[in-house]
Design a protein around this motif. Structure first.
Motif, PDB file in Angstrom:
ATOM      1  N   GLN A   1      48.644  16.551  38.493  1.00  0.00           N
ATOM      2  CA  GLN A   1      48.540  16.018  39.707  1.00  0.00           C
ATOM      3  C   GLN A   1      47.463  16.814  40.217  1.00  0.00           C
ATOM      4  O   GLN A   1      47.595  18.020  40.554  1.00  0.00           O
ATOM      5  CB  GLN A   1      49.752  16.089  40.381  1.00  0.00           C
TER       6      GLN A   1
ATOM      7  N   ARG B   1      48.067   7.027  52.114  1.00  0.00           N
ATOM      8  CA  ARG B   1      48.357   8.518  53.188  1.00  0.00           C
ATOM      9  C   ARG B   1      48.481   7.730  54.612  1.00  0.00           C
ATOM     10  O   ARG B   1      47.667   7.300  55.149  1.00  0.00           O
ATOM     11  CB  ARG B   1      47.006   9.151  53.119  1.00  0.00           C
TER      12      ARG B   1
ATOM     13  N   LEU C   1      52.032  11.535  51.937  1.00  0.00           N
ATOM     14  CA  LEU C   1      51.645  10.275  50.851  1.00  0.00           C
ATOM     15  C   LEU C   1      52.892   9.815  50.519  1.00  0.00           C
ATOM     16  O   LEU C   1      53.647  10.336  50.020  1.00  0.00           O
ATOM     17  CB  LEU C   1      50.848  11.282  49.925  1.00  0.00           C
TER      18      LEU C   1
ATOM     19  N   PRO D   1      56.740  18.876  46.782  1.00  0.00           N
ATOM     20  CA  PRO D   1      57.128  18.131  45.614  1.00  0.00           C
ATOM     21  C   PRO D   1      57.649  16.721  45.868  1.00  0.00           C
ATOM     22  O   PRO D   1      57.830  16.422  47.370  1.00  0.00           O
ATOM     23  CB  PRO D   1      58.337  18.882  44.823  1.00  0.00           C
TER      24      PRO D   1
ATOM     25  N   LEU E   1      50.207  10.536  33.958  1.00  0.00           N
ATOM     26  CA  LEU E   1      50.729  10.682  32.724  1.00  0.00           C
ATOM     27  C   LEU E   1      49.819  11.795  31.744  1.00  0.00           C
ATOM     28  O   LEU E   1      48.817  10.966  31.409  1.00  0.00           O
ATOM     29  CB  LEU E   1      51.163   9.706  32.008  1.00  0.00           C
TER      30      LEU E   1
ATOM     31  N   PHE F   1      61.641  14.845  38.646  1.00  0.00           N
ATOM     32  CA  PHE F   1      60.402  15.615  38.567  1.00  0.00           C
ATOM     33  C   PHE F   1      60.736  17.372  38.888  1.00  0.00           C
ATOM     34  O   PHE F   1      61.444  17.368  39.757  1.00  0.00           O
ATOM     35  CB  PHE F   1      59.424  14.980  39.621  1.00  0.00           C
TER      36      PHE F   1
ATOM     37  N   ARG G   1      45.950  15.876  46.279  1.00  0.00           N
ATOM     38  CA  ARG G   1      45.917  14.784  47.088  1.00  0.00           C
ATOM     39  C   ARG G   1      45.743  13.525  46.351  1.00  0.00           C
ATOM     40  O   ARG G   1      45.082  12.566  46.685  1.00  0.00           O
ATOM     41  CB  ARG G   1      44.712  14.850  48.261  1.00  0.00           C
ATOM     42  N   LYS G   2      45.993  13.555  45.351  1.00  0.00           N
ATOM     43  CA  LYS G   2      45.987  12.392  44.289  1.00  0.00           C
ATOM     44  C   LYS G   2      47.371  11.965  43.712  1.00  0.00           C
ATOM     45  O   LYS G   2      48.305  12.897  43.925  1.00  0.00           O
ATOM     46  CB  LYS G   2      45.123  12.783  43.013  1.00  0.00           C
ATOM     47  N   GLU G   3      47.602  10.836  43.016  1.00  0.00           N
ATOM     48  CA  GLU G   3      48.786  10.691  42.544  1.00  0.00           C
ATOM     49  C   GLU G   3      49.090  11.141  41.051  1.00  0.00           C
ATOM     50  O   GLU G   3      47.969  11.777  40.573  1.00  0.00           O
ATOM     51  CB  GLU G   3      48.852   9.144  42.320  1.00  0.00           C
ATOM     52  N   PRO G   4      50.462  11.599  40.751  1.00  0.00           N
ATOM     53  CA  PRO G   4      50.427  12.158  39.356  1.00  0.00           C
ATOM     54  C   PRO G   4      50.003  11.099  38.455  1.00  0.00           C
ATOM     55  O   PRO G   4      50.143  10.055  38.432  1.00  0.00           O
ATOM     56  CB  PRO G   4      52.192  12.312  39.250  1.00  0.00           C
TER      57      PRO G   4
ATOM     58  N   GLU H   1      68.927   2.463  36.207  1.00  0.00           N
ATOM     59  CA  GLU H   1      69.040   3.824  36.697  1.00  0.00           C
ATOM     60  C   GLU H   1      70.149   3.860  37.837  1.00  0.00           C
ATOM     61  O   GLU H   1      69.901   3.037  38.647  1.00  0.00           O
ATOM     62  CB  GLU H   1      67.705   4.266  37.333  1.00  0.00           C
TER      63      GLU H   1
ATOM     64  N   SER I   1      53.793  12.341  26.736  1.00  0.00           N
ATOM     65  CA  SER I   1      55.183  12.345  26.418  1.00  0.00           C
ATOM     66  C   SER I   1      55.600  13.357  25.497  1.00  0.00           C
ATOM     67  O   SER I   1      54.591  13.964  24.786  1.00  0.00           O
ATOM     68  CB  SER I   1      55.522  10.956  25.709  1.00  0.00           C
TER      69      SER I   1
ATOM     70  N   PHE J   1      58.571  14.461  29.811  1.00  0.00           N
ATOM     71  CA  PHE J   1      56.957  13.908  30.057  1.00  0.00           C
ATOM     72  C   PHE J   1      56.477  15.120  30.930  1.00  0.00           C
ATOM     73  O   PHE J   1      57.104  15.761  31.702  1.00  0.00           O
ATOM     74  CB  PHE J   1      56.999  12.661  30.947  1.00  0.00           C
TER      75      PHE J   1
ATOM     76  N   SER K   1      64.757  11.796  27.599  1.00  0.00           N
ATOM     77  CA  SER K   1      63.301  11.626  27.658  1.00  0.00           C
ATOM     78  C   SER K   1      62.447  12.502  28.630  1.00  0.00           C
ATOM     79  O   SER K   1      62.942  13.186  29.565  1.00  0.00           O
ATOM     80  CB  SER K   1      62.589  10.242  28.178  1.00  0.00           C
TER      81      SER K   1
ATOM     82  N   LYS L   1      59.068  20.678  40.404  1.00  0.00           N
ATOM     83  CA  LYS L   1      58.345  20.967  41.358  1.00  0.00           C
ATOM     84  C   LYS L   1      56.859  21.302  40.975  1.00  0.00           C
ATOM     85  O   LYS L   1      56.033  21.486  41.941  1.00  0.00           O
ATOM     86  CB  LYS L   1      58.823  21.887  42.484  1.00  0.00           C
TER      87      LYS L   1
ATOM     88  N   TYR M   1      53.051  15.470  33.406  1.00  0.00           N
ATOM     89  CA  TYR M   1      52.250  14.713  34.116  1.00  0.00           C
ATOM     90  C   TYR M   1      51.239  15.805  34.728  1.00  0.00           C
ATOM     91  O   TYR M   1      51.724  16.974  35.063  1.00  0.00           O
ATOM     92  CB  TYR M   1      52.777  14.130  35.313  1.00  0.00           C
TER      93      TYR M   1
ATOM     94  N   ARG N   1      64.386  12.723  32.011  1.00  0.00           N
ATOM     95  CA  ARG N   1      65.136  11.534  32.310  1.00  0.00           C
ATOM     96  C   ARG N   1      66.336  11.753  31.689  1.00  0.00           C
ATOM     97  O   ARG N   1      66.537  11.652  30.405  1.00  0.00           O
ATOM     98  CB  ARG N   1      64.453  10.380  32.021  1.00  0.00           C
TER      99      ARG N   1
ATOM    100  N   GLN O   1      56.657   6.690  33.876  1.00  0.00           N
ATOM    101  CA  GLN O   1      56.518   5.991  35.128  1.00  0.00           C
ATOM    102  C   GLN O   1      54.856   6.195  35.041  1.00  0.00           C
ATOM    103  O   GLN O   1      54.256   7.419  34.616  1.00  0.00           O
ATOM    104  CB  GLN O   1      56.818   6.933  36.352  1.00  0.00           C
TER     105      GLN O   1
ATOM    106  N   LEU P   1      53.834   7.165  47.521  1.00  0.00           N
ATOM    107  CA  LEU P   1      53.517   6.892  46.258  1.00  0.00           C
ATOM    108  C   LEU P   1      54.501   5.738  45.704  1.00  0.00           C
ATOM    109  O   LEU P   1      55.768   5.770  45.781  1.00  0.00           O
ATOM    110  CB  LEU P   1      53.400   8.049  45.358  1.00  0.00           C
TER     111      LEU P   1
ATOM    112  N   PHE Q   1      51.885   5.704  38.435  1.00  0.00           N
ATOM    113  CA  PHE Q   1      51.836   5.659  39.788  1.00  0.00           C
ATOM    114  C   PHE Q   1      50.631   4.910  40.163  1.00  0.00           C
ATOM    115  O   PHE Q   1      49.414   5.040  39.550  1.00  0.00           O
ATOM    116  CB  PHE Q   1      51.718   7.471  40.121  1.00  0.00           C
ATOM    117  N   GLY Q   2      50.816   4.390  41.485  1.00  0.00           N
ATOM    118  CA  GLY Q   2      49.682   3.966  42.419  1.00  0.00           C
ATOM    119  C   GLY Q   2      48.910   4.908  42.782  1.00  0.00           C
ATOM    120  O   GLY Q   2      49.590   6.309  42.743  1.00  0.00           O
ATOM    121  N   PRO Q   3      47.828   4.759  43.675  1.00  0.00           N
ATOM    122  CA  PRO Q   3      47.195   5.882  44.116  1.00  0.00           C
ATOM    123  C   PRO Q   3      47.541   6.345  45.364  1.00  0.00           C
ATOM    124  O   PRO Q   3      47.128   7.201  45.943  1.00  0.00           O
ATOM    125  CB  PRO Q   3      45.800   5.199  44.508  1.00  0.00           C
TER     126      PRO Q   3
ATOM    127  N   GLY R   1      63.276   4.248  28.443  1.00  0.00           N
ATOM    128  CA  GLY R   1      62.965   5.587  28.195  1.00  0.00           C
ATOM    129  C   GLY R   1      61.387   5.888  28.201  1.00  0.00           C
ATOM    130  O   GLY R   1      60.809   6.882  28.160  1.00  0.00           O
TER     131      GLY R   1
ATOM    132  N   ILE S   1      65.258   9.646  36.900  1.00  0.00           N
ATOM    133  CA  ILE S   1      64.141  10.728  36.478  1.00  0.00           C
ATOM    134  C   ILE S   1      64.182  11.681  37.563  1.00  0.00           C
ATOM    135  O   ILE S   1      64.159  11.390  38.622  1.00  0.00           O
ATOM    136  CB  ILE S   1      62.843   9.639  36.582  1.00  0.00           C
TER     137      ILE S   1
END
Lengths: 107, 112
Positions: free
Chosen positions: A38, B108, B88, B42, A46, A97, A41-44, B53, A49, A34, A32, A99, A36, A91, B101, B90, B103-105, B98, A95
């Motif tokens: 980012q 910090r 941070l 990263p 999606l 990621f 200072r925030k979350e990744p 997993e 896919s 994907f 799989s 960089k 994303y 994946r 994901q 997460l 993510f939450g916010p 498959g 999973i």
């Protein structure tokens, strides 16, 4: 070879231009894929896919090349709001990621 | 989006404190994750709760302790942290099979 590799950039691209990034992966059994984005200072979040046949969502096109083991992301008519870091995710039995590639859209 | 929530959003703690981070997902997912992201670095996977997993957490110090009481909740218990643990944190969840994901916010965390 690293499991997932991306050019860190930054890519500095004028507004309205087309930009593309690639991401290579080492495990041919990866299942799989994907993209994303980012923001600082925030979350990744999606973005999309990546399917074997390639897929498009508005200005964004993602493609998978299994033979050469890479995925790509193409952004057309880039907007200032596209400035972000783009993360490739692969994946297999876990999973992984990348960089990330930093993109700056210039006014 | 409120699919994955994390509390608190910000936390400042001393090195001798004990605190817990909470993550809750309302998406019916069956896998949950903790990641650490230090400034301009990263994502680093810390812990996975999933039937599908392989888990790699040998490098995570024992001052971080995860707890997953059910498929909707995930905690990260913190004790005697170091300033370099400031980052941070997460949480993410996934449906499995498959899927991607979500993510939450993030929380910090600053360790003084």
């Amino acid at each position: 070879r690293k499991e997932v590799e991306q050019d860190p950039g930054p890519f500095n691209v004028p507004e309205g231009a087309t930009v593309a990034f690639n991401c290579t992966y080492s495990n041919s059994a990866s299942q799989s894929f994907f993209w994303y984005r980012q923001d600082c200072r925030k979350e990744p979040k999606l973005l999309m896919s990546v399917y074997s046949s390639g897929n498009e969502d508005g200005r964004f096109t993602a493609q998978l090349n299994r033979a050469s083991q890479y995925i790509s992301l193409l952004i057309r008519d880039s907007k200032l709001s596209d400035s972000a870091t783009y993360l490739c995710v692969v994946r297999d039995d876990k999973i992984i990621f990348g960089k990330g590639t930093r993109l700056h859209i210039l006014p | 989006e409120t699919g994955v929530t994390q509390t608190p959003r910000h936390l400042v703690m001393g090195m001798t404190n004990k605190k817990s981070l909470k993550c809750e997902q309302h998406l019916g997912h069956n896998a949950m994750y903790w990641y650490k992201q230090s400034a301009k670095k990263p994502l680093e996977l810390m812990f996975v709760y999933s039937l599908e997993e392989r888990v790699e957490n040998n490098s995570v110090p024992s001052r971080f302790s995860p707890e997953c009481p059910n498929s909707s909740h995930l905690f990260l218990h913190l004790h005697t942290l170091q300033p370099e643990d400031s980052a941070l944190y997460l949480c993410a969840s996934r449906i499995g099979g498959g899927g991607p994901q979500f993510f939450g916010p993030g929380t910090r965390l600053t360790v003084l």
